[in-house]
Scaffold this motif. Structure first.
Motif, PDB file in Angstrom:
ATOM      1  N   ALA A   1      -9.232   7.632   4.292  1.00  0.00           N
ATOM      2  CA  ALA A   1      -9.076   8.262   5.600  1.00  0.00           C
ATOM      3  C   ALA A   1     -10.015   9.470   5.652  1.00  0.00           C
ATOM      4  O   ALA A   1     -10.910   9.613   4.823  1.00  0.00           O
ATOM      5  CB  ALA A   1      -7.621   8.673   5.824  1.00  0.00           C
TER       6      ALA A   1
ATOM      7  N   LEU B   1       0.822  -1.202   0.000  1.00  0.00           N
ATOM      8  CA  LEU B   1       0.000   0.000   0.000  1.00  0.00           C
ATOM      9  C   LEU B   1       0.858   1.255   0.000  1.00  0.00           C
ATOM     10  O   LEU B   1       1.947   1.286   0.566  1.00  0.00           O
ATOM     11  CB  LEU B   1      -0.900   0.015   1.229  1.00  0.00           C
ATOM     12  CG  LEU B   1      -1.990  -1.054   1.299  1.00  0.00           C
ATOM     13  CD1 LEU B   1      -2.530  -1.164   2.704  1.00  0.00           C
ATOM     14  CD2 LEU B   1      -3.110  -0.749   0.323  1.00  0.00           C
ATOM     15  N   THR B   2       0.319   2.302  -0.609  1.00  0.00           N
ATOM     16  CA  THR B   2       0.949   3.610  -0.601  1.00  0.00           C
ATOM     17  C   THR B   2       0.049   4.576   0.153  1.00  0.00           C
ATOM     18  O   THR B   2      -1.143   4.690  -0.153  1.00  0.00           O
ATOM     19  CB  THR B   2       1.169   4.119  -2.030  1.00  0.00           C
ATOM     20  OG1 THR B   2       1.985   3.194  -2.747  1.00  0.00           O
ATOM     21  CG2 THR B   2       1.839   5.488  -2.010  1.00  0.00           C
ATOM     22  N   GLU B   3       0.597   5.270   1.141  1.00  0.00           N
ATOM     23  CA  GLU B   3      -0.201   6.262   1.862  1.00  0.00           C
ATOM     24  C   GLU B   3      -0.272   7.547   1.042  1.00  0.00           C
ATOM     25  O   GLU B   3       0.745   8.072   0.590  1.00  0.00           O
ATOM     26  CB  GLU B   3       0.382   6.546   3.246  1.00  0.00           C
ATOM     27  CG  GLU B   3      -0.513   7.433   4.092  1.00  0.00           C
ATOM     28  CD  GLU B   3      -0.050   7.582   5.526  1.00  0.00           C
ATOM     29  OE1 GLU B   3      -0.787   8.186   6.328  1.00  0.00           O
ATOM     30  OE2 GLU B   3       1.054   7.098   5.853  1.00  0.00           O
ATOM     31  N   THR B   4      -1.478   8.042   0.850  1.00  0.00           N
ATOM     32  CA  THR B   4      -1.704   9.255   0.067  1.00  0.00           C
ATOM     33  C   THR B   4      -2.534  10.231   0.909  1.00  0.00           C
ATOM     34  O   THR B   4      -2.888   9.938   2.047  1.00  0.00           O
ATOM     35  CB  THR B   4      -2.468   8.940  -1.229  1.00  0.00           C
ATOM     36  OG1 THR B   4      -3.832   8.626  -0.917  1.00  0.00           O
ATOM     37  CG2 THR B   4      -1.837   7.766  -1.978  1.00  0.00           C
TER      38      THR B   4
ATOM     39  N   ASP C   1      -6.779   5.936  15.904  1.00  0.00           N
ATOM     40  CA  ASP C   1      -5.994   6.641  14.888  1.00  0.00           C
ATOM     41  C   ASP C   1      -6.771   7.865  14.404  1.00  0.00           C
ATOM     42  O   ASP C   1      -7.801   7.738  13.735  1.00  0.00           O
ATOM     43  CB  ASP C   1      -5.692   5.705  13.712  1.00  0.00           C
ATOM     44  CG  ASP C   1      -4.619   6.247  12.791  1.00  0.00           C
ATOM     45  OD1 ASP C   1      -4.591   7.482  12.570  1.00  0.00           O
ATOM     46  OD2 ASP C   1      -3.804   5.461  12.272  1.00  0.00           O
TER      47      ASP C   1
ATOM     48  N   ARG D   1      -6.394   9.865  12.117  1.00  0.00           N
ATOM     49  CA  ARG D   1      -6.475  10.090  10.670  1.00  0.00           C
ATOM     50  C   ARG D   1      -7.800   9.592  10.100  1.00  0.00           C
ATOM     51  O   ARG D   1      -8.134   9.893   8.942  1.00  0.00           O
ATOM     52  CB  ARG D   1      -5.320   9.388   9.949  1.00  0.00           C
ATOM     53  CG  ARG D   1      -3.949   9.943  10.278  1.00  0.00           C
ATOM     54  CD  ARG D   1      -2.867   9.086   9.636  1.00  0.00           C
ATOM     55  NE  ARG D   1      -2.927   7.710  10.136  1.00  0.00           N
ATOM     56  CZ  ARG D   1      -2.208   6.707   9.639  1.00  0.00           C
ATOM     57  NH1 ARG D   1      -1.402   6.924   8.617  1.00  0.00           N
ATOM     58  NH2 ARG D   1      -2.308   5.492  10.152  1.00  0.00           N
TER      59      ARG D   1
ATOM     60  N   LEU E   1      -5.199  -4.540   6.769  1.00  0.00           N
ATOM     61  CA  LEU E   1      -4.527  -3.330   7.206  1.00  0.00           C
ATOM     62  C   LEU E   1      -4.924  -3.109   8.668  1.00  0.00           C
ATOM     63  O   LEU E   1      -6.052  -2.755   8.970  1.00  0.00           O
ATOM     64  CB  LEU E   1      -4.971  -2.145   6.348  1.00  0.00           C
ATOM     65  CG  LEU E   1      -4.234  -0.818   6.511  1.00  0.00           C
ATOM     66  CD1 LEU E   1      -2.746  -0.987   6.268  1.00  0.00           C
ATOM     67  CD2 LEU E   1      -4.796   0.226   5.547  1.00  0.00           C
TER      68      LEU E   1
ATOM     69  N   SER F   1     -14.194   4.441   0.950  1.00  0.00           N
ATOM     70  CA  SER F   1     -13.201   3.554   0.351  1.00  0.00           C
ATOM     71  C   SER F   1     -13.799   2.969  -0.923  1.00  0.00           C
ATOM     72  O   SER F   1     -15.011   3.018  -1.132  1.00  0.00           O
ATOM     73  CB  SER F   1     -12.830   2.427   1.329  1.00  0.00           C
ATOM     74  OG  SER F   1     -12.302   2.944   2.537  1.00  0.00           O
TER      75      SER F   1
ATOM     76  N   GLY G   1      -5.773   8.415   1.870  1.00  0.00           N
ATOM     77  CA  GLY G   1      -5.765   7.197   2.675  1.00  0.00           C
ATOM     78  C   GLY G   1      -4.679   6.265   2.191  1.00  0.00           C
ATOM     79  O   GLY G   1      -3.565   6.695   1.892  1.00  0.00           O
ATOM     80  N   TYR G   2      -5.016   4.985   2.087  1.00  0.00           N
ATOM     81  CA  TYR G   2      -4.048   3.977   1.637  1.00  0.00           C
ATOM     82  C   TYR G   2      -4.509   3.391   0.312  1.00  0.00           C
ATOM     83  O   TYR G   2      -5.629   2.886   0.190  1.00  0.00           O
ATOM     84  CB  TYR G   2      -3.911   2.869   2.677  1.00  0.00           C
ATOM     85  CG  TYR G   2      -3.125   3.295   3.891  1.00  0.00           C
ATOM     86  CD1 TYR G   2      -1.746   3.127   3.954  1.00  0.00           C
ATOM     87  CD2 TYR G   2      -3.761   3.896   4.971  1.00  0.00           C
ATOM     88  CE1 TYR G   2      -1.023   3.537   5.060  1.00  0.00           C
ATOM     89  CE2 TYR G   2      -3.051   4.301   6.093  1.00  0.00           C
ATOM     90  CZ  TYR G   2      -1.677   4.118   6.128  1.00  0.00           C
ATOM     91  OH  TYR G   2      -0.968   4.520   7.228  1.00  0.00           O
ATOM     92  N   GLU G   3      -3.614   3.452  -0.684  1.00  0.00           N
ATOM     93  CA  GLU G   3      -3.968   3.057  -2.040  1.00  0.00           C
ATOM     94  C   GLU G   3      -3.164   1.841  -2.475  1.00  0.00           C
ATOM     95  O   GLU G   3      -1.967   1.724  -2.203  1.00  0.00           O
ATOM     96  CB  GLU G   3      -3.705   4.224  -2.996  1.00  0.00           C
ATOM     97  CG  GLU G   3      -4.202   4.003  -4.406  1.00  0.00           C
ATOM     98  CD  GLU G   3      -4.026   5.237  -5.279  1.00  0.00           C
ATOM     99  OE1 GLU G   3      -4.048   5.082  -6.512  1.00  0.00           O
ATOM    100  OE2 GLU G   3      -3.866   6.345  -4.721  1.00  0.00           O
TER     101      GLU G   3
END
Length: 232
Positions: A23, A3-6, A208, A210, A201, A226, A9-11
């Motif tokens: 997020a 995953l990549t945090e953007t 959290d 976020r 995840l 999402s 959120g997480y992509e």
């Protein structure tokens, strides 16, 4: 999951699908600007076990239900949460995807296994499914009464007292901390999904900041969006 945090959120992007676990900033209007090539469609979620097929011409946020599936490309299946479990399914053989909103009522009513059954009717074998589980309320934040505990655990079928206790810790005679994620994993296993194909995840939306959390913020809580989308 890779995953990549953007900002949203997480992509997760592969050659075949795009998944976003949203997020706080993942709101519908902003996501449509950020992903202009995708058609984002949401159900009007009602904590049910209703599962529907979504089409490119399906209206957004008008149809009641809590899980939807499609074989269409560039159609993003939206799931709205604020502590509930967002679950996405993908079968690379049939090219089918599904998005599930699983609150505790949905988990208790087995919406995830029922969605897998629905996909099986479309020739999608459970062992071919890849499952992606996003941020949701985790065990140490999920304090519930024993009535709710029993409704959730009944979804797993007959369990011995020792087996039941693997899913919760007692707080008092009438309160427990329950591991909703573990219940979901067991439901997936009982449905024939391989543990190697299940990706989680581990983020607690309550703890959290976020993420929106109804348990934390009550009526002031927002919702994050999402989605899963087949792109090829």
């Amino acid at each position: 999951m890779n995953l990549t945090e953007t900002a949203w959120g997480y992509e997760l992007k592969t050659e075949e699908i795009t998944i976003l676990f949203g997020a706080m900033k993942a709101q519908t209007a902003d996501l449509r600007k950020a992903f202009p090539d995708l058609k984002l469609t949401r159900l009007k979620q009602i904590h049910s076990d209703a599962i529907l097929e979504t089409h490119p011409l399906s209206p957004d946020y008008e149809i009641l239900g809590d899980a939807h599936w499609t074989k269409a490309k560039n159609l993003a299946l939206g799931v709205i949460t604020a502590d509930c479990v967002p679950v996405f399914l993908f079968d690379s053989k049939t090219k089918i995807i599904a998005g599930i909103h699983a609150g505790w009522r949905g988990v208790a009513s087995k919406i995830i296994p029922k969605t897998i059954e629905k996909l099986s009717a479309q020739s999608s074998a459970p062992q071919d499914l890849q499952v992606f589980i996003g941020p949701h309320i985790q065990k140490n934040s999920f304090e519930i009464g024993i009535d709710v505990r029993d409704q959730i655990l009944s979804s797993l079928g007959p369990l011995s007292p020792d087996e039941r206790h693997e899913y919760f810790d007692d707080i008092s005679k009438d309160k427990v901390l329950l591991d909703l994620h573990k219940v979901v994993l067991t439901q997936l296993n009982q449905s024939g999904v391989s543990p190697e194909n299940t990706h989680s995840l581990y983020i607690d939306t309550v703890k959290d900041s976020r993420f929106h959390s109804y348990r934390r913020d009550k009526e002031k809580a927002g919702r994050q969006v999402s989605f899963i989308c087949r792109t090829s």
